[in-house]
Scaffold this motif. Structure first.
Motif, PDB file in Angstrom:
ATOM      1  N   GLN A   1       0.700  -1.279  -0.090  1.00  0.00           N
ATOM      2  CA  GLN A   1      -0.031   0.165   0.163  1.00  0.00           C
ATOM      3  C   GLN A   1       0.837   1.338  -0.064  1.00  0.00           C
ATOM      4  OE1 GLN A   1      -3.176   1.900   3.150  1.00  0.00           O
ATOM      5  NE2 GLN A   1      -3.386  -0.364   2.741  1.00  0.00           N
ATOM      6  N   ASN A   2       1.845   1.521   1.014  1.00  0.00           N
ATOM      7  CA  ASN A   2       2.750   2.423   0.851  1.00  0.00           C
ATOM      8  C   ASN A   2       4.100   2.072   0.129  1.00  0.00           C
ATOM      9  OD1 ASN A   2       0.946   3.861   2.438  1.00  0.00           O
ATOM     10  ND2 ASN A   2       1.574   2.744   4.310  1.00  0.00           N
TER      11      ASN A   2
ATOM     12  N   GLU B   1       6.426   4.022  -0.621  1.00  0.00           N
ATOM     13  CA  GLU B   1       7.708   4.526  -0.169  1.00  0.00           C
ATOM     14  C   GLU B   1       8.255   3.956   0.946  1.00  0.00           C
ATOM     15  OE1 GLU B   1       4.694   5.663   0.091  1.00  0.00           O
ATOM     16  OE2 GLU B   1       4.550   6.619   2.252  1.00  0.00           O
ATOM     17  N   MET B   2       7.697   3.152   1.523  1.00  0.00           N
ATOM     18  CA  MET B   2       8.447   2.427   2.794  1.00  0.00           C
ATOM     19  C   MET B   2       9.416   1.340   2.213  1.00  0.00           C
ATOM     20  SD  MET B   2       5.136   2.908   5.079  1.00  0.00           S
ATOM     21  CE  MET B   2       5.747   1.838   6.949  1.00  0.00           C
TER      22      MET B   2
ATOM     23  N   LYS C   1       3.270  10.201  -5.368  1.00  0.00           N
ATOM     24  CA  LYS C   1       2.969   9.152  -4.807  1.00  0.00           C
ATOM     25  C   LYS C   1       2.431   8.057  -5.948  1.00  0.00           C
ATOM     26  CE  LYS C   1       3.224  10.188  -0.844  1.00  0.00           C
ATOM     27  NZ  LYS C   1       4.286   9.593   0.022  1.00  0.00           N
TER      28      LYS C   1
ATOM     29  N   LEU D   1      -4.694   3.723  -4.557  1.00  0.00           N
ATOM     30  CA  LEU D   1      -4.543   4.713  -3.505  1.00  0.00           C
ATOM     31  C   LEU D   1      -3.683   5.638  -4.219  1.00  0.00           C
ATOM     32  CD1 LEU D   1      -4.776   3.603   0.215  1.00  0.00           C
ATOM     33  CD2 LEU D   1      -6.502   4.736  -0.985  1.00  0.00           C
TER      34      LEU D   1
END
Lengths: 270, 282
Positions: free
Chosen positions: B91-92, B94-95, B147, B173
């Motif tokens: 989902q994220n 960038e992590m 994003k 997202l």
């Protein structure tokens, strides 16, 4: 600056070699609810970072009566509450309650008043049942709601959501946007909402449309939504209700665009 | 590659809140199909993906992913080979990034999975093009991208090593309209041309409606409902009880039925819906 709470003049900005903004002029009126839209990578978030002084520029930016420079940075940041898309790095406290309290304590407000404020905002956003939890353990949507609660508790004149509701699903987002809309009406708070979900524009009064670091247009929501051409050019769709009424207008069933589903249904099946 | 859950229970590892994240779940995810998982926050959707990828192990029961069995205390023989077949897009994104350029980020995955140096460059570029990014992105810092672009890069990383199963956690997202359309095209191609098994966790029902073959609605770690998209979405109570909104196109049809008693057909796209309205009124 008149009744503008934000004004930008002739701003140019680039990331290294890559130009983002070229000679941008932009004004946001005090007490307005604007939605900033544009394709991914068009410069929406960069604009917010510039306003917050997170990206440096020498060009003219005035916020809430202060010119953006090192000396005024603190005052300017105090006038803006921001919720970002990823809020993880923002949290400092052990519990949600302390997290929301943290910013208020810095303003030397007395304990009793702080508690009341926390309860008020958490009731408003429907997060009163997670006040004792650790912010880091929350779901992504609750993290964004806690970040928003911290902002609302401070009652800043400007609230900025930089994809700050992006982790919420559309039903939840509608609820929160309705709350923000009420706040905007009752307290004259200026709200700036950067979003990738076009349905969100229906909650604001005004649209700022950005593409390739240029201001494509700025105007009343209904008027900008009529400009099919600029949406097509940026490969963007308009809200469902607008797209549907555009087609029904083409078939001669209605003679204008609609922004409310119930109204459309009632007018078609009289 | 088929995925089969047999009476799987997963108890959360958080000592302060031991609860069943997944509760006695049995399900068969078919080969060469796009499966959608929807459900309220905390219903076990993400844990479901992590179980398939063997990032967490079941407390009870077992999962068959192709020929590999994932169960409590069972060791996966060749974990690297297993993981190479399962791509999980988070989902994220960038992590996940820790390299200084997009090229290095994608190469890292390839090196990790022992691809030959000679084919590295081509694979990196092919993967990037598949997600709609051009060569100019190769030398850019992934952390400085938007994003939506980051999401594309993380998808490219997964596609580069060509897994048989693609798992996506909330893929829309942060994506704009064009990004969503490209993702839909890409996933359809992955299914039709490359026979991938695809599992998508998302409450973006407009997106789910356009792409999936079958839907499971999760609640409290169990399957509350399942069926094809029309079965799930046409009965408005199925998902609205979980505070999830049906696809807008279905919501409109339900609304017309509810307030005017007019029955329109359930359609996939807005042009067909508009034609239905026209026929009904004229």
């Amino acid at each position: 600056m008149g009744d503008n709470i934000i004004s930008i003049k002739n701003l140019s900005f680039s990331y290294g070699e890559k130009p983002i903004y070229k000679e941008l002029d932009l004004e946001i009126k005090k007490g307005s609810f604007v939605t900033i839209i544009g394709p991914s990578g068009s410069g929406k978030s960069t604009l917010i970072r510039l306003l917050l002084g997170l990206e440096k520029t020498k060009d003219y930016i005035n916020i809430n009566g202060y010119n953006l420079n090192e000396a005024n940075l603190k005052k300017i940041r105090q006038s803006m509450g921001v919720v970002f898309q990823s809020v993880d790095n923002q949290f400092v406290a052990e519990t949600v309650m302390d997290e929301i309290a943290f910013s208020l304590e810095n303003l030397s407000i007395e304990k009793k008043a702080i508690r009341k404020k926390i309860l008020d905002v958490s009731n408003l956003l429907g997060i009163n049942d997670i006040l004792e939890e650790e912010p880091h353990n929350l779901s992504a949507e609750n993290k964004q709601l806690v970040a928003l609660a911290s902002v609302l508790a401070l009652e800043p004149p400007i609230i900025i959501l930089d994809s700050g509701l992006s982790k919420l699903d559309s039903l939840q987002r509608s609820k929160i946007l309705t709350i923000l809309r009420n706040l905007h009406i009752t307290k004259n708070t200026t709200i700036i909402h950067v979003t990738n979900d076009i349905e969100d524009v229906l909650f604001g009064d005004e649209i700022i449309f950005i593409n390739n670091g240029r201001l494509i247009t700025q105007g009343k929501t209904e008027i900008v939504l009529e400009r099919k051409d600029i949406f097509d050019k940026s490969h963007m769709e308009r809200p469902f209700i607008v797209e549907l009424s555009e087609r029904l207008k083409f078939y001669g069933l209605i003679d204008r665009l609609y922004y409310d589903e119930d109204k459309l249904v009632n007018d078609i099946w009289k | 590659m088929e995925i089969e859950f047999e009476n799987v229970t997963l108890v959360s590892s958080n000592v302060n809140a031991r609860k069943k994240v997944i509760n006695d779940l049995s399900v068969l995810i078919r080969n060469n199909q796009i499966t959608g998982i929807i459900g309220p926050s905390g219903s076990g959707k993400t844990a479901f993906l992590e179980l398939i990828n063997a990032l967490v192990f079941p407390t009870k029961g077992q999962i068959k992913v192709g020929n590999t069995i994932i169960g409590k205390g069972k060791k996966i023989e060749d974990l690297e080979k297993f993981r190479k077949n399962i791509g999980l897009v988070y989902q994220n994104p960038e992590m996940q990034f820790f390299n200084s350029t997009v090229r290095k980020e994608i190469e890292f995955a390839l090196v990790n999975f022992n691809f030959m140096v000679s084919e590295k460059d081509k694979r990196v570029l092919d993967a990037l093009k598949m997600v709609g990014l051009n060569e100019s992105y190769l030398e850019r810092n992934p952390l400085c991208l938007s994003k939506g672009e980051q999401k594309k890069v993380s998808l490219a990383i997964t596609l580069a090593y060509n897994p048989k199963v693609i798992l996506l956690d909330e893929p829309t997202l942060g994506l704009d309209d064009e990004g969503k359309r490209e993702l839909i095209k890409l996933l359809r191609m992955m299914k039709l041309r490359y026979n991938k098994t695809i599992v998508i966790v998302s409450n973006d029902t407009d997106f789910i409606h356009q792409i999936v073959d079958y839907i499971y609605v999760f609640d409290k770690g169990e399957i509350a409902y399942h069926g094809d998209k029309y079965t799930i979405f046409s009965d408005s109570e199925i998902i609205t009880q979980f505070d999830i909104r049906p696809p807008k196109i279905i919501e409109f049809v339900n609304k017309v039925k509810q307030i005017k008693g007019v029955k329109l057909g359930y359609r996939d796209d807005i042009d067909d819906l508009a034609k239905d309205v026209y026929r009904n009124v004229k």
